[in-house]
Write a protein that holds these residues in place. Structure first.
Motif, PDB file in Angstrom:
ATOM      1  N   ARG A 290       3.525   3.495   1.804  1.00  0.00           N
ATOM      2  CA  ARG A 290       3.331   2.327   2.001  1.00  0.00           C
ATOM      3  C   ARG A 290       4.950   1.642   1.784  1.00  0.00           C
ATOM      4  O   ARG A 290       5.204   0.444   2.518  1.00  0.00           O
ATOM      5  CB  ARG A 290       2.923   1.374   0.460  1.00  0.00           C
ATOM      6  CG  ARG A 290       1.342   1.942   0.627  1.00  0.00           C
ATOM      7  CD  ARG A 290       0.902   1.528  -0.789  1.00  0.00           C
ATOM      8  NE  ARG A 290       0.890  -0.283  -0.995  1.00  0.00           N
ATOM      9  CZ  ARG A 290      -0.166  -0.830  -0.258  1.00  0.00           C
ATOM     10  NH1 ARG A 290      -1.058  -0.287   0.182  1.00  0.00           N
ATOM     11  NH2 ARG A 290      -0.201  -2.282  -0.423  1.00  0.00           N
ATOM     12  N   LYS A 291       6.181   2.250   1.506  1.00  0.00           N
ATOM     13  CA  LYS A 291       7.532   2.098   1.653  1.00  0.00           C
ATOM     14  C   LYS A 291       7.751   0.718   1.194  1.00  0.00           C
ATOM     15  O   LYS A 291       8.465  -0.348   1.866  1.00  0.00           O
ATOM     16  CB  LYS A 291       7.897   2.039   3.369  1.00  0.00           C
ATOM     17  CG  LYS A 291       7.682   3.351   3.994  1.00  0.00           C
ATOM     18  CD  LYS A 291       8.251   4.454   3.265  1.00  0.00           C
ATOM     19  CE  LYS A 291       7.955   5.656   4.130  1.00  0.00           C
ATOM     20  NZ  LYS A 291       8.754   7.005   3.356  1.00  0.00           N
ATOM     21  N   GLU A 292       7.168   0.277   0.012  1.00  0.00           N
ATOM     22  CA  GLU A 292       7.405  -0.942  -0.513  1.00  0.00           C
ATOM     23  C   GLU A 292       8.719  -1.034  -1.350  1.00  0.00           C
ATOM     24  O   GLU A 292       9.255   0.112  -2.002  1.00  0.00           O
ATOM     25  CB  GLU A 292       6.167  -1.301  -1.396  1.00  0.00           C
ATOM     26  CG  GLU A 292       4.918  -1.478  -0.841  1.00  0.00           C
ATOM     27  CD  GLU A 292       3.882  -1.681  -1.714  1.00  0.00           C
ATOM     28  OE1 GLU A 292       2.985  -2.363  -1.613  1.00  0.00           O
ATOM     29  OE2 GLU A 292       3.975  -0.882  -2.829  1.00  0.00           O
ATOM     30  N   LEU A 293       9.351  -2.093  -1.333  1.00  0.00           N
ATOM     31  CA  LEU A 293      10.830  -2.288  -2.160  1.00  0.00           C
ATOM     32  C   LEU A 293      10.430  -2.466  -3.535  1.00  0.00           C
ATOM     33  O   LEU A 293      10.921  -2.099  -4.585  1.00  0.00           O
ATOM     34  CB  LEU A 293      11.762  -3.213  -1.572  1.00  0.00           C
ATOM     35  CG  LEU A 293      12.175  -3.082  -0.354  1.00  0.00           C
ATOM     36  CD1 LEU A 293      13.150  -4.300   0.141  1.00  0.00           C
ATOM     37  CD2 LEU A 293      13.288  -1.803  -0.488  1.00  0.00           C
ATOM     38  N   GLU A 294       9.206  -3.416  -3.690  1.00  0.00           N
ATOM     39  CA  GLU A 294       8.670  -3.600  -5.128  1.00  0.00           C
ATOM     40  C   GLU A 294       7.264  -3.368  -4.884  1.00  0.00           C
ATOM     41  O   GLU A 294       6.707  -3.742  -3.988  1.00  0.00           O
ATOM     42  CB  GLU A 294       8.928  -5.165  -5.545  1.00  0.00           C
ATOM     43  CG  GLU A 294      10.210  -5.476  -5.641  1.00  0.00           C
ATOM     44  CD  GLU A 294      10.389  -6.927  -6.174  1.00  0.00           C
ATOM     45  OE1 GLU A 294       9.543  -7.541  -6.508  1.00  0.00           O
ATOM     46  OE2 GLU A 294      11.671  -7.252  -6.214  1.00  0.00           O
ATOM     47  N   LEU A 295       6.811  -2.461  -6.078  1.00  0.00           N
ATOM     48  CA  LEU A 295       5.201  -2.300  -5.974  1.00  0.00           C
ATOM     49  C   LEU A 295       4.341  -3.555  -5.808  1.00  0.00           C
ATOM     50  O   LEU A 295       4.429  -4.461  -6.593  1.00  0.00           O
ATOM     51  CB  LEU A 295       4.968  -1.549  -7.366  1.00  0.00           C
ATOM     52  CG  LEU A 295       5.564  -0.145  -7.371  1.00  0.00           C
ATOM     53  CD1 LEU A 295       5.237   0.413  -8.905  1.00  0.00           C
ATOM     54  CD2 LEU A 295       5.321   0.819  -6.372  1.00  0.00           C
ATOM     55  N   GLY A 296       3.326  -3.358  -4.777  1.00  0.00           N
ATOM     56  CA  GLY A 296       2.441  -4.334  -4.630  1.00  0.00           C
ATOM     57  C   GLY A 296       1.306  -4.433  -5.389  1.00  0.00           C
ATOM     58  O   GLY A 296       0.518  -5.399  -5.690  1.00  0.00           O
ATOM     59  N   PHE A 297       0.935  -3.272  -6.184  1.00  0.00           N
ATOM     60  CA  PHE A 297      -0.317  -2.919  -7.074  1.00  0.00           C
ATOM     61  C   PHE A 297       0.214  -2.417  -8.230  1.00  0.00           C
ATOM     62  O   PHE A 297       1.028  -1.512  -8.403  1.00  0.00           O
ATOM     63  CB  PHE A 297      -1.279  -2.235  -6.271  1.00  0.00           C
ATOM     64  CG  PHE A 297      -2.050  -2.855  -5.319  1.00  0.00           C
ATOM     65  CD1 PHE A 297      -3.108  -3.699  -5.550  1.00  0.00           C
ATOM     66  CD2 PHE A 297      -1.512  -2.644  -3.933  1.00  0.00           C
ATOM     67  CE1 PHE A 297      -3.611  -4.203  -4.192  1.00  0.00           C
ATOM     68  CE2 PHE A 297      -2.199  -3.334  -2.808  1.00  0.00           C
ATOM     69  CZ  PHE A 297      -3.242  -3.919  -2.910  1.00  0.00           C
ATOM     70  N   LEU A 298      -0.003  -2.934  -9.464  1.00  0.00           N
ATOM     71  CA  LEU A 298       0.284  -2.570 -10.954  1.00  0.00           C
ATOM     72  C   LEU A 298      -0.988  -2.234 -11.609  1.00  0.00           C
ATOM     73  O   LEU A 298      -1.953  -2.761 -11.263  1.00  0.00           O
ATOM     74  CB  LEU A 298       1.135  -3.438 -11.650  1.00  0.00           C
ATOM     75  CG  LEU A 298       2.556  -3.729 -10.891  1.00  0.00           C
ATOM     76  CD1 LEU A 298       3.261  -4.807 -11.767  1.00  0.00           C
ATOM     77  CD2 LEU A 298       3.336  -2.506 -10.693  1.00  0.00           C
ATOM     78  N   THR A 299      -0.677  -1.518 -12.481  1.00  0.00           N
ATOM     79  CA  THR A 299      -2.000  -0.982 -13.337  1.00  0.00           C
ATOM     80  C   THR A 299      -2.730  -2.221 -13.831  1.00  0.00           C
ATOM     81  O   THR A 299      -4.262  -2.193 -13.937  1.00  0.00           O
ATOM     82  CB  THR A 299      -1.501  -0.163 -14.827  1.00  0.00           C
ATOM     83  OG1 THR A 299      -0.904   0.874 -14.249  1.00  0.00           O
ATOM     84  CG2 THR A 299      -2.504   0.241 -15.576  1.00  0.00           C
ATOM     85  N   GLN A 300      -2.103  -3.289 -14.376  1.00  0.00           N
ATOM     86  CA  GLN A 300      -2.761  -4.424 -14.866  1.00  0.00           C
ATOM     87  C   GLN A 300      -3.649  -5.238 -13.873  1.00  0.00           C
ATOM     88  O   GLN A 300      -4.580  -5.761 -14.250  1.00  0.00           O
ATOM     89  CB  GLN A 300      -1.821  -5.318 -15.387  1.00  0.00           C
ATOM     90  CG  GLN A 300      -0.559  -5.931 -14.450  1.00  0.00           C
ATOM     91  CD  GLN A 300       0.548  -4.859 -14.672  1.00  0.00           C
ATOM     92  OE1 GLN A 300       0.506  -3.641 -15.252  1.00  0.00           O
ATOM     93  NE2 GLN A 300       1.708  -5.560 -14.827  1.00  0.00           N
ATOM     94  N   ASP A 301      -3.353  -5.015 -12.726  1.00  0.00           N
ATOM     95  CA  ASP A 301      -4.255  -5.513 -11.515  1.00  0.00           C
ATOM     96  C   ASP A 301      -5.525  -5.088 -11.674  1.00  0.00           C
ATOM     97  O   ASP A 301      -6.848  -5.598 -11.356  1.00  0.00           O
ATOM     98  CB  ASP A 301      -3.559  -5.364 -10.105  1.00  0.00           C
ATOM     99  CG  ASP A 301      -2.247  -6.147 -10.010  1.00  0.00           C
ATOM    100  OD1 ASP A 301      -1.992  -7.128 -10.721  1.00  0.00           O
ATOM    101  OD2 ASP A 301      -1.573  -5.493  -9.334  1.00  0.00           O
ATOM    102  N   PHE A 302      -5.848  -3.703 -11.959  1.00  0.00           N
ATOM    103  CA  PHE A 302      -6.857  -2.905 -11.838  1.00  0.00           C
ATOM    104  C   PHE A 302      -7.682  -3.163 -13.052  1.00  0.00           C
ATOM    105  O   PHE A 302      -8.956  -3.523 -13.241  1.00  0.00           O
ATOM    106  CB  PHE A 302      -6.656  -1.280 -11.625  1.00  0.00           C
ATOM    107  CG  PHE A 302      -6.395  -1.225 -10.340  1.00  0.00           C
ATOM    108  CD1 PHE A 302      -6.788  -1.037  -8.941  1.00  0.00           C
ATOM    109  CD2 PHE A 302      -4.628  -1.172 -10.215  1.00  0.00           C
ATOM    110  CE1 PHE A 302      -6.453  -0.593  -7.978  1.00  0.00           C
ATOM    111  CE2 PHE A 302      -4.058  -0.809  -8.937  1.00  0.00           C
ATOM    112  CZ  PHE A 302      -5.021  -0.698  -7.780  1.00  0.00           C
ATOM    113  N   ILE A 303      -6.898  -3.244 -14.214  1.00  0.00           N
ATOM    114  CA  ILE A 303      -7.650  -3.490 -15.682  1.00  0.00           C
ATOM    115  C   ILE A 303      -8.442  -4.803 -15.406  1.00  0.00           C
ATOM    116  O   ILE A 303      -9.341  -5.248 -15.794  1.00  0.00           O
ATOM    117  CB  ILE A 303      -6.495  -3.316 -16.718  1.00  0.00           C
ATOM    118  CG1 ILE A 303      -6.171  -1.755 -16.747  1.00  0.00           C
ATOM    119  CG2 ILE A 303      -7.353  -3.729 -18.275  1.00  0.00           C
ATOM    120  CD1 ILE A 303      -5.074  -1.541 -17.851  1.00  0.00           C
TER     121      ILE A 303
END
Length: 486
Positions: A290-303
């Motif tokens: 994905r080559k993201e400078l900042e993560l677009g998805f984090l654990t809390q998004d799924f929880i």
């Protein structure tokens, strides 16, 4: 003759007494000498430890710091205020994990406080539901043997089909490592209304679902969400028993599916993986394309997408002490205060290099930086992680505690946690048992012998963490999180 004999006996008796007296003196002398030697050895050992600590401090102070702390702090202050992360759309979150959201429904049973639902079961799963569970085969002693004996008696029948009760945790203890999470978990689980999983730290959300375990082990096969849910089957069975008692007639499954029971089943389940708050490294490994400078998805998004009503408990401590405690606990080779200092210096240099080119959040979640660091410096940047959790969860869903308060007034801190979770008060007897419970996962004796970190190391870390602590204290409106130093 008698006079002669008497005269001759006197010197014989005197000689015997002299010998006895000599033996006593010799024994006394040897005992004194032994005690003196023991005291001298003890003093020397103590002196050696102090001497080693002093020499390490002298060596550190004699070297010029290879990092410009003023420049580092200037960079930190320039990047401490930033735009909150962009939260991904719910449909995008679901598309990233379609199997997860196909297994767990969007709505849960009424009348049960924990998020539970009925799942139809058939085929081989009805005979041995844990046969292919990855958690069960992690250790030689399978975890799932505890659940097998009572599994079938808790199955529910409806329209000729078999159903099992499935549940997610009601609350999560998400962080941080070496801040008292194990002890907090062990005391909370003594509450009759709290049902724990058969594994305290499943690490499913952060690692196992990506097939990642530890750095040394790498990727070893995905743990399905079904494997994770199995860990809570004992608690689900307990909830099922409560539901059976609360329902009327034989068709309690139908009643709960439509209207719930006659009263709320107040049985809570917990996941106490302390890496959940900060660890998104496995995600970046799997999705490196994905080559993201900042993560677009984090654990809390799924929880949050799965259970928006989840409650979260975080326990923190002075980040300076947390880092040293983590070093002592996780370091497997030879430990020394000098080695710790050198590791801290290396980490500060790496973090400064990253911050010179990237944003604060990018550096905090940077996988390459994480892998390069010899100490988990970034884990003490509590406010960065907390702000990201607050982008999806409301403030009243998160209880933030301090280890210092927990240690100083255990009873009051536990009462705060009970109130937050809506738990009833403990009986006087049980509460005293909980209070007297031995502290879990405390510092090993061999690590205590190493003594405190060097003053120079402490000074560097205090300067580094201070601006982050200030922002955390402001966010929580509590100056205790400044960890003001004397």
């Amino acid at each position: 003759m008698s006079e002669t004999l008497n005269i001759k006996l006197v010197p014989v008796l005197s000689l015997t007494n002299l010998r006895r007296i000599s033996k006593v003196k010799v024994m006394s002398f040897l005992m004194v000498l032994t005690l003196t030697l023991l005291i001298m050895v003890s003093y020397n050992l103590s002196g050696n430890k102090k001497g080693q600590h002093s020499r390490a401090a002298a060596e550190v102070s004699s070297k010029k710091n290879s990092i410009d702390m003023k420049q580092l702090m200037k960079i930190i202050h320039s990047k401490l205020e930033y735009t909150p992360r962009k939260v991904p759309d719910e449909k995008d979150v679901i598309e990233m994990e379609p199997h997860l959201f196909s297994v767990v429904p969007r709505h849960f049973l009424p009348g049960v406080k924990s998020p539970c639902w009925y799942e139809e079961i058939s085929g081989e799963h009805s005979t041995d539901p844990y046969k292919n569970n990855r958690y069960c085969t992690l250790n030689r002693k399978t975890l799932c043997d505890k659940m097998r004996p009572n599994f079938h008696k808790h199955l529910q029948h409806r329209d000729g089909k078999l159903f099992r009760l499935r549940c997610l945790p009601y609350f999560y203890i998400i962080g941080q490592p070496k801040c008292g999470t194990t002890d907090l978990y062990s005391r909370l689980q003594r509450h009759p209304q709290v049902q724990y999983s058969i594994k305290k730290e499943p690490q499913w959300w952060t690692r196992r679902r990506f097939s990642y375990t530890q750095i040394k082990e790498g990727f070893k096969g995905i743990f399905r969400v079904e494997d994770y849910l199995d860990l809570f089957d004992l608690a689900a069975q307990h909830i099922q028993e409560e539901m059976n008692r609360n329902s009327s007639g034989e068709h309690h499954i139908t009643q709960f599916l439509t209207e719930g029971g006659t009263k709320i089943v107040n049985v809570l389940k917990v996941d106490a993986s302390p890496f959940t708050m900060w660890d998104n490294m496995a995600w970046s490994y799997v999705h490196s394309d994905r080559k993201e400078l900042e993560l677009g998805f984090l654990t809390q998004d799924f929880i949050h997408t799965l259970q928006p009503g989840a409650k979260l408990i975080i326990i923190l401590r002075d980040p300076v002490e947390r880092l040293y405690s983590a070093y002592l606990y996780f370091r497997t080779g030879k430990k020394s205060v000098k080695d710790f200092h050198e590791r801290v210096m290396s980490c500060l240099q790496l973090f400064q290099s990253c911050l010179s080119e990237q944003s604060l959040r990018s550096c905090v979640y940077n996988r390459s930086l994480h892998d390069s660091m010899l100490a988990r410096l970034h884990m003490g940047l509590y406010v960065v992680f907390l702000l990201d959790w607050l982008t999806v969860f409301h403030r009243d869903q998160i209880l933030v505690l301090r280890l210092e308060d927990y240690s100083a007034d255990l009873r009051a801190t536990l009462h705060k946690a009970f109130d937050f979770l809506g738990l009833s008060p403990l009986s006087v007897k049980l509460e005293e048992e909980v209070m007297k419970k031995r502290v879990s996962n405390s510092r090993r004796m061999t690590d205590r012998d190493l003594g405190p970190m060097l003053p120079a190391t402490r000074a560097l870390l205090r300067d580094f963490y201070q601006p982050f602590n200030r922002k955390l204290a402001s966010l929580l409106d509590n100056n205790a999180f400044l960890w003001s130093y004397p």
